[in-house]
Design a protein around this motif. Sequence first.
Motif, short mmCIF file in Angstrom:
data_model
loop_
_atom_site.label_atom_id
_atom_site.label_comp_id
_atom_site.label_asym_id
_atom_site.label_seq_id
_atom_site.Cartn_x
_atom_site.Cartn_y
_atom_site.Cartn_z
N PHE A 139 9.96 -5.43 4.01
CA PHE A 139 9.45 -4.20 3.39
C PHE A 139 10.18 -3.94 2.07
O PHE A 139 11.42 -3.87 2.05
CB PHE A 139 9.65 -3.00 4.31
N GLY A 140 9.40 -3.78 1.00
CA GLY A 140 9.97 -3.31 -0.26
C GLY A 140 10.06 -4.38 -1.33
O GLY A 140 10.24 -5.56 -1.06
N SER A 141 9.96 -3.89 -2.58
CA SER A 141 10.07 -4.78 -3.74
C SER A 141 11.54 -5.13 -4.00
O SER A 141 11.84 -5.86 -4.94
CB SER A 141 9.49 -4.06 -4.97
N CYS A 146 4.33 0.47 1.99
CA CYS A 146 3.97 -0.58 1.03
C CYS A 146 5.06 -0.67 -0.04
O CYS A 146 5.64 0.35 -0.39
CB CYS A 146 2.66 -0.24 0.31
N SER A 162 0.90 2.99 -4.72
CA SER A 162 2.33 2.77 -4.50
C SER A 162 2.94 2.06 -5.71
O SER A 162 2.63 0.89 -5.97
CB SER A 162 2.50 1.94 -3.22
N TYR A 199 5.88 0.90 -6.04
CA TYR A 199 6.68 -0.25 -5.63
C TYR A 199 5.78 -1.45 -5.32
O TYR A 199 6.21 -2.59 -5.40
CB TYR A 199 7.55 0.12 -4.42
N1 LIG Z 1 12.93 0.38 -1.24
C1 LIG Z 1 11.53 0.09 -1.35
C2 LIG Z 1 10.79 1.41 -1.36
C3 LIG Z 1 9.30 1.25 -1.24
C4 LIG Z 1 8.64 2.59 -1.00
O1 LIG Z 1 9.26 3.65 -1.08
N2 LIG Z 1 7.34 2.54 -0.69
C5 LIG Z 1 6.61 3.72 -0.36
C6 LIG Z 1 5.26 3.73 -1.04
S1 LIG Z 1 5.48 3.70 -2.81
C7 LIG Z 1 6.45 3.73 1.15
O2 LIG Z 1 5.46 3.29 1.68
N3 LIG Z 1 7.48 4.21 1.82
C8 LIG Z 1 7.52 4.33 3.25
C9 LIG Z 1 8.92 4.66 3.69
O3 LIG Z 1 9.83 4.65 2.86
O4 LIG Z 1 9.10 4.91 4.88
C10 LIG Z 1 11.26 -0.68 -2.66
O5 LIG Z 1 12.18 -0.75 -3.50
O6 LIG Z 1 10.18 -1.25 -2.83
#
Ligand SMILES: N[C@@H](CCC(=O)N[C@@H](CS)C(=O)NCC(=O)O)C(=O)O
Length: 226
Positions: A197-199, A181, A16, A18
């Motif tokens: 959830f999320g960075s 993740c 992942s 992010y």
């Molecule tokens: N908006 C979040 C997005 C994080 C994301 O898309 N993670 C993915 C893996 S790289 C995930 O597990 N997504 C699940 C989902 O969006 O339902 C960020 O900026 O971190």
Amino acid sequence: MPSNEKKIELYIDCVSPYSFFAFDYLQKNKRALQDHGVQVEYFPVFLGGINVGSGNKPPWTLPAKANYSKYDGPRAQKYFGFKFEIPDFFPILSLLPGRCLTYVKEKRTKDFEALFQACFESLWLQHLDIGKPEHMLTALLKVFNNEDSQEILKAAGTPQVKQALNDTTKHAFEDLGAFGCPWFWVHDGKGKAEPFFGSDRFHFMWDYLEISYRDLEIESKISGKL
Ligand SMILES: N[C@@H](CCC(=O)N[C@@H](CS)C(=O)NCC(=O)O)C(=O)O
């Protein structure tokens, strides 16, 4: 488990990007977080298992999300100070790195964060498919000597280590509500904890922890990342 200390638990998988941003950001802010009395602990999980267990699907399998990620991915990279392409072979099967990290966290704790860093960099910056033993070995050799690297690869194939990664993954989706993740479980220091959830949710996290987020942003700028 409730904690009377401020603590961030971060559940991440190298597959992942992010997760890479969240990990890097917390690493860059290590000193500032210590100054604010916040502990950080990283937990390797298998994102594929979280998707199945929570009933979610990888974002790239939904055409609208895959399309959106063409915009959001580069924006996140710019914000966190990265510039890399998505490897042609993406996504990888991330069980092997997850198992190596699980073993190293337990048995070689002091090198655990360095190995997480090496895994992220090997996959995302050097485009090595660390789901394959020969490339995972390259990542391990950034932190360990050859003998130790071989031992870690071997340990990653044992039932105990496989089970330990399964258990952490199951804990993330069954007990902490994870559906993706990076997943955070944040203890407020007053006996309560909440998921994030999320960075892109650090500002909410600092608010929850009653920390001035400006301190953290400044710290990241000083270390040259934002
Ligand atoms: N908006 C979040 C997005 C994080 C994301 O898309 N993670 C993915 C893996 S790289 C995930 O597990 N997504 C699940 C989902 O969006 O339902 C960020 O900026 O971190």
